[in-house]
Enzyme design. Structure first.
Site, PDB file in Angstrom:
ATOM      1  N   HIS A  12     -19.588 -12.880   4.106  1.00 13.01           N
ATOM      2  CA  HIS A  12     -19.862 -11.454   3.909  1.00 13.01           C
ATOM      3  C   HIS A  12     -21.294 -11.094   4.304  1.00 13.01           C
ATOM      4  O   HIS A  12     -22.218 -11.193   3.489  1.00 13.01           O
ATOM      5  CB  HIS A  12     -19.616 -11.096   2.434  1.00 13.01           C
ATOM      6  CG  HIS A  12     -19.456  -9.637   2.182  1.00 13.01           C
ATOM      7  ND1 HIS A  12     -18.506  -9.132   1.327  1.00 13.01           N
ATOM      8  CD2 HIS A  12     -20.108  -8.562   2.672  1.00 13.01           C
ATOM      9  CE1 HIS A  12     -18.591  -7.818   1.300  1.00 13.01           C
ATOM     10  NE2 HIS A  12     -19.584  -7.437   2.104  1.00 13.01           N
TER      11      HIS A  12
ATOM     12  N   HIS B  41     -23.685  -8.121   6.725  1.00 11.75           N
ATOM     13  CA  HIS B  41     -23.751  -6.901   7.535  1.00 11.75           C
ATOM     14  C   HIS B  41     -24.840  -7.127   8.575  1.00 11.75           C
ATOM     15  O   HIS B  41     -26.023  -7.191   8.232  1.00 11.75           O
ATOM     16  CB  HIS B  41     -24.085  -5.697   6.649  1.00 11.75           C
ATOM     17  CG  HIS B  41     -23.024  -5.429   5.609  1.00 11.75           C
ATOM     18  ND1 HIS B  41     -21.944  -4.609   5.851  1.00 11.75           N
ATOM     19  CD2 HIS B  41     -22.871  -5.904   4.347  1.00 11.75           C
ATOM     20  CE1 HIS B  41     -21.167  -4.576   4.769  1.00 11.75           C
ATOM     21  NE2 HIS B  41     -21.716  -5.357   3.846  1.00 11.75           N
ATOM     22  N   LEU B  42     -24.422  -7.284   9.833  1.00 10.51           N
ATOM     23  CA  LEU B  42     -25.406  -7.569  10.887  1.00 10.51           C
ATOM     24  C   LEU B  42     -25.914  -6.281  11.547  1.00 10.51           C
ATOM     25  O   LEU B  42     -26.863  -6.326  12.330  1.00 10.51           O
ATOM     26  CB  LEU B  42     -24.814  -8.526  11.924  1.00 10.51           C
ATOM     27  CG  LEU B  42     -24.488  -9.933  11.387  1.00 10.51           C
ATOM     28  CD1 LEU B  42     -23.877 -10.811  12.474  1.00 10.51           C
ATOM     29  CD2 LEU B  42     -25.735 -10.604  10.798  1.00 10.51           C
TER      30      LEU B  42
ATOM     31  N   ASN C  77     -18.510  -2.303   9.156  1.00 11.71           N
ATOM     32  CA  ASN C  77     -19.102  -0.961   9.000  1.00 11.71           C
ATOM     33  C   ASN C  77     -20.344  -0.777   9.872  1.00 11.71           C
ATOM     34  O   ASN C  77     -21.417  -0.396   9.407  1.00 11.71           O
ATOM     35  CB  ASN C  77     -19.388  -0.635   7.526  1.00 11.71           C
ATOM     36  CG  ASN C  77     -20.394  -1.561   6.864  1.00 11.71           C
ATOM     37  OD1 ASN C  77     -20.667  -2.658   7.360  1.00 11.71           O
ATOM     38  ND2 ASN C  77     -20.960  -1.125   5.758  1.00 11.71           N
TER      39      ASN C  77
ATOM     40  N   ASP D 293     -14.666  -2.883   4.064  1.00 12.26           N
ATOM     41  CA  ASP D 293     -15.793  -3.119   3.154  1.00 12.26           C
ATOM     42  C   ASP D 293     -16.880  -2.054   3.294  1.00 12.26           C
ATOM     43  O   ASP D 293     -17.224  -1.622   4.382  1.00 12.26           O
ATOM     44  CB  ASP D 293     -16.429  -4.484   3.416  1.00 12.26           C
ATOM     45  CG  ASP D 293     -17.590  -4.727   2.470  1.00 12.26           C
ATOM     46  OD1 ASP D 293     -17.335  -4.937   1.286  1.00 12.26           O
ATOM     47  OD2 ASP D 293     -18.750  -4.646   2.907  1.00 12.26           O
TER      48      ASP D 293
ATOM     49  N   HIS E 248     -12.688  -4.379  -0.749  1.00 14.96           N
ATOM     50  CA  HIS E 248     -13.862  -3.872  -1.471  1.00 14.96           C
ATOM     51  C   HIS E 248     -13.278  -3.060  -2.619  1.00 14.96           C
ATOM     52  O   HIS E 248     -12.834  -1.932  -2.438  1.00 14.96           O
ATOM     53  CB  HIS E 248     -14.717  -2.998  -0.541  1.00 14.96           C
ATOM     54  CG  HIS E 248     -15.907  -2.398  -1.232  1.00 14.96           C
ATOM     55  ND1 HIS E 248     -17.190  -2.597  -0.823  1.00 14.96           N
ATOM     56  CD2 HIS E 248     -16.008  -1.594  -2.326  1.00 14.96           C
ATOM     57  CE1 HIS E 248     -18.027  -1.954  -1.607  1.00 14.96           C
ATOM     58  NE2 HIS E 248     -17.332  -1.329  -2.535  1.00 14.96           N
TER      59      HIS E 248
ATOM     60  N   HIS F  44     -17.142  -9.727  -3.214  1.00 12.70           N
ATOM     61  CA  HIS F  44     -18.166  -9.514  -4.254  1.00 12.70           C
ATOM     62  C   HIS F  44     -17.648  -9.166  -5.657  1.00 12.70           C
ATOM     63  O   HIS F  44     -17.906  -8.092  -6.187  1.00 12.70           O
ATOM     64  CB  HIS F  44     -19.206  -8.465  -3.820  1.00 12.70           C
ATOM     65  CG  HIS F  44     -18.686  -7.264  -3.090  1.00 12.70           C
ATOM     66  ND1 HIS F  44     -17.658  -6.487  -3.550  1.00 12.70           N
ATOM     67  CD2 HIS F  44     -19.076  -6.708  -1.913  1.00 12.70           C
ATOM     68  CE1 HIS F  44     -17.450  -5.501  -2.694  1.00 12.70           C
ATOM     69  NE2 HIS F  44     -18.278  -5.618  -1.684  1.00 12.70           N
TER      70      HIS F  44
ATOM     71  N   ASP G  42     -23.298 -10.984   0.904  1.00  6.61           N
ATOM     72  CA  ASP G  42     -23.303  -9.526   1.112  1.00  6.61           C
ATOM     73  C   ASP G  42     -24.672  -9.071   1.625  1.00  6.61           C
ATOM     74  O   ASP G  42     -25.198  -8.034   1.209  1.00  6.61           O
ATOM     75  CB  ASP G  42     -22.913  -8.771  -0.161  1.00  6.61           C
ATOM     76  CG  ASP G  42     -22.501  -7.320   0.137  1.00  6.61           C
ATOM     77  OD1 ASP G  42     -22.518  -6.908   1.324  1.00  6.61           O
ATOM     78  OD2 ASP G  42     -22.171  -6.592  -0.824  1.00  6.61           O
TER      79      ASP G  42
ATOM     80  N   HIS H 120     -31.353  -2.785   4.790  1.00  4.58           N
ATOM     81  CA  HIS H 120     -31.683  -1.359   4.913  1.00  4.58           C
ATOM     82  C   HIS H 120     -33.186  -1.250   5.131  1.00  4.58           C
ATOM     83  O   HIS H 120     -33.951  -2.055   4.580  1.00  4.58           O
ATOM     84  CB  HIS H 120     -31.288  -0.588   3.649  1.00  4.58           C
ATOM     85  CG  HIS H 120     -29.814  -0.529   3.416  1.00  4.58           C
ATOM     86  ND1 HIS H 120     -28.963   0.195   4.231  1.00  4.58           N
ATOM     87  CD2 HIS H 120     -29.028  -1.116   2.485  1.00  4.58           C
ATOM     88  CE1 HIS H 120     -27.716   0.057   3.794  1.00  4.58           C
ATOM     89  NE2 HIS H 120     -27.719  -0.733   2.740  1.00  4.58           N
TER      90      HIS H 120
HETATM   91  O1  DOR Z   1     -24.276  -2.987  -1.428  1.00  6.70           O
HETATM   92  C1  DOR Z   1     -23.551  -2.823  -0.474  1.00  6.70           C
HETATM   93  N1  DOR Z   1     -24.039  -2.602   0.762  1.00  6.70           N
HETATM   94  N2  DOR Z   1     -22.241  -2.865  -0.654  1.00  6.70           N
HETATM   95  C2  DOR Z   1     -21.385  -2.546   0.315  1.00  6.70           C
HETATM   96  O2  DOR Z   1     -20.211  -2.606   0.103  1.00  6.70           O
HETATM   97  C3  DOR Z   1     -21.868  -2.101   1.636  1.00  6.70           C
HETATM   98  C4  DOR Z   1     -23.186  -2.659   1.897  1.00  6.70           C
HETATM   99  C5  DOR Z   1     -23.855  -2.017   3.089  1.00  6.70           C
HETATM  100  O3  DOR Z   1     -23.212  -1.925   4.150  1.00  6.70           O
HETATM  101  O4  DOR Z   1     -25.022  -1.662   2.994  1.00  6.70           O
END
Ligand code: DOR
Length: 432
Positions: free
Chosen positions: A62, A64-65, A96, A154, A181, A234, A307, A311
């Site tokens: 899990h 997010h790239l 996503n 997700d 999710h 998660h 996860d 950001h």
């Molecule tokens: O905390 C999270 N951030 N949960 C998610 O399901 C998405 C992820 C994100 O893409 O930032």
């Protein structure tokens, strides 16, 4: 890609129930021998693993790239570097992105970028529904042919039970898991922290544990109906752990993962309004943390998954309700989760299993094994190494971690992917 001998480490290979001092010899991208330390390896390049653990490379189910579309937060190259620096040799990346990975052209783009730029293997997940809108299924067989290993919306929840049923039915035909999710949006509403005394003290809207529990109950029921493989992302609540445990006992094909932060932190970490403690699902109560740890220990939860959700500073540096949820985690997963080993809740071999063999099996890809002939994806962990985490010294483009400035114990020292030395803690990321 020459001959490399990892010498004198404690080899932990869950696929063979092996836990002993041994040398591991790598050649031509594969493991060619595992044997008593000190044997003559004919001039192979040596990696000193004394005092360290030698494990199959970790597989993160899990991450997010953020590529394509949000490369200011992370990209496939920087995410891959974070991975190998954290001991991970394979990353399963969520759909996503912008555009969403709901079309084979996006999948092919991700795989192509990964081949060129990422030191870690990258396995894409496709969206289960177009645009993650929860309404129209994606073209599953075309996406599987393009190389996805699972489907998931997700970041969003598939609220329409009829859509979820169909998604599960089709996933059975193409033989890949659906990763759920599980947050019922009608119960979450505006909730940003766990509903309870902490949300009351903070004066912030609560996201109740029951939002997860209700949704996991629905999805397990649908998995039981369809016979499909459901994987719960998660897990954060005692109620979900109980439901998964009971379903597995009944023979339902359900697997699950838990994040390092849900194993290590409670909602009390949010009392200072630090947006680096905001994630979805939120940090929960001590009872929930205890249940997640027990579920991981007894095998109800198969995998630790980070996860990793980068950001940018300007996005997180706002009031709590406005900040996006998510924290980075690839470079801190090892020390944070080694706490369970130090506490006596997980044996080292079981810890390695939850990070490698368990997750590799869920996506049905090689990995999680140091057997002779297996791809030489491995990592050398120093379980005692003390260091202070500073994301500015790490490999992510983002800084949103709840562990900034904390003393860490345990670190990935060396990582090999396909027999190539891609990371050395003293020298940094070495390839590609
Ligand atoms: O905390 C999270 N951030 N949960 C998610 O399901 C998405 C992820 C994100 O893409 O930032």
């Amino acid at each position: 890609m020459g001959r490399i001998c990892i010498r004198g480490g404690r080899v932990l290979d869950p696929s063979a129930e092996r836990d002993e001092l041994a040398d591991v010899l790598v050649e031509g991208g594969r493991i060619v021998a595992v044997g008593p330390p000190g044997a003559d390896t004919g001039g192979a390049e040596g990696v000193d693993a004394s005092g360290c653990w030698v494990a199959p490379g970790f597989v993160d189910l899990h991450v997010h790239l953020r590529e394509p579309g949000q490369e200011y937060k992370e990209d496939i190259a920087s995410g891959g570097r974070c991975g190998v620096a954290g001991g991970f040799t394979a990353l399963v990346c969520m759909a996503n992105t912008q555009p969403v990975n709901d079309d084979p052209s996006v999948t092919e783009y991700i795989l192509d970028r990964a081949r060129q730029e990422s030191p870690a293997r990258v396995y894409p997940v496709a969206a289960a529904t177009r645009g993650l809108a929860g309404e129209v299924m994606t073209e599953m067989s075309a996406l599987v042919e393009a190389g996805v290993v699972a489907f998931s919306d997700d970041g969003r929840t598939i609220m329409d039970s009829g859509v979820m049923r169909r998604v599960l039915e089709y996933s059975g035909l193409v033989r890949v898991p659906i990763i759920t999710h599980a947050e019922d949006r009608t119960l979450v509403r505006e909730g940003v922290v766990n509903e309870g005394p902490v949300s009351t003290r903070l004066g912030l809207p609560g996201n109740p544990a029951v939002a997860e529990v209700v949704h996991v109950a629905r999805d397990i029921t649908l998995a039981e109906l369809t016979g499909a493989h459901l994987h719960v992302a998660h897990v954060s609540t005692a109620g979900a752990v109980e439901l998964i445990r009971a379903a597995r006992e009944r023979g339902v094909h359900v697997t699950a993962e838990v994040t390092p932060h849900h194993l290590a932190l409670t909602d009390e970490a949010t009392l200072g309004y630090d947006t680096n403690t905001k994630m979805a699902p939120p940090l929960r109560s001590q009872r929930d943390v205890d249940a997640c740890r027990a579920g991981l220990a007894d095998g109800t939860i198969d995998a630790i998954a980070t996860d990793h959700a980068p950001h940018a500073v300007h996005e997180k540096d706002v009031e709590f309700t406005a900040a996006p949820p998510g924290v980075i985690g690839l470079e801190t997963a090892v020390p944070v989760t080694l706490d369970l080993v130090r506490a006596g809740e997980l044996a080292p071999l079981e810890w390695v299993r939850r990070l490698s063999t368990g997750p590799a099996r869920i996506i049905g890809r090689p990995g999680g094994s140091l057997a002779v002939g297996a791809p030489a994806d491995l990592t050398v962990i120093d379980p005692e190494r003390r260091w202070v985490y500073d994301p500015a010294k790490g490999f992510s483009k983002s800084r949103n971690s709840p562990w900034i400035g904390r003393e860490m114990i345990g670190r990935a020292m060396v990582t090999l992917v396909g027999g190539t030395l891609v990371y050395d803690a003293h020298r940094g990321v070495l390839a590609p």
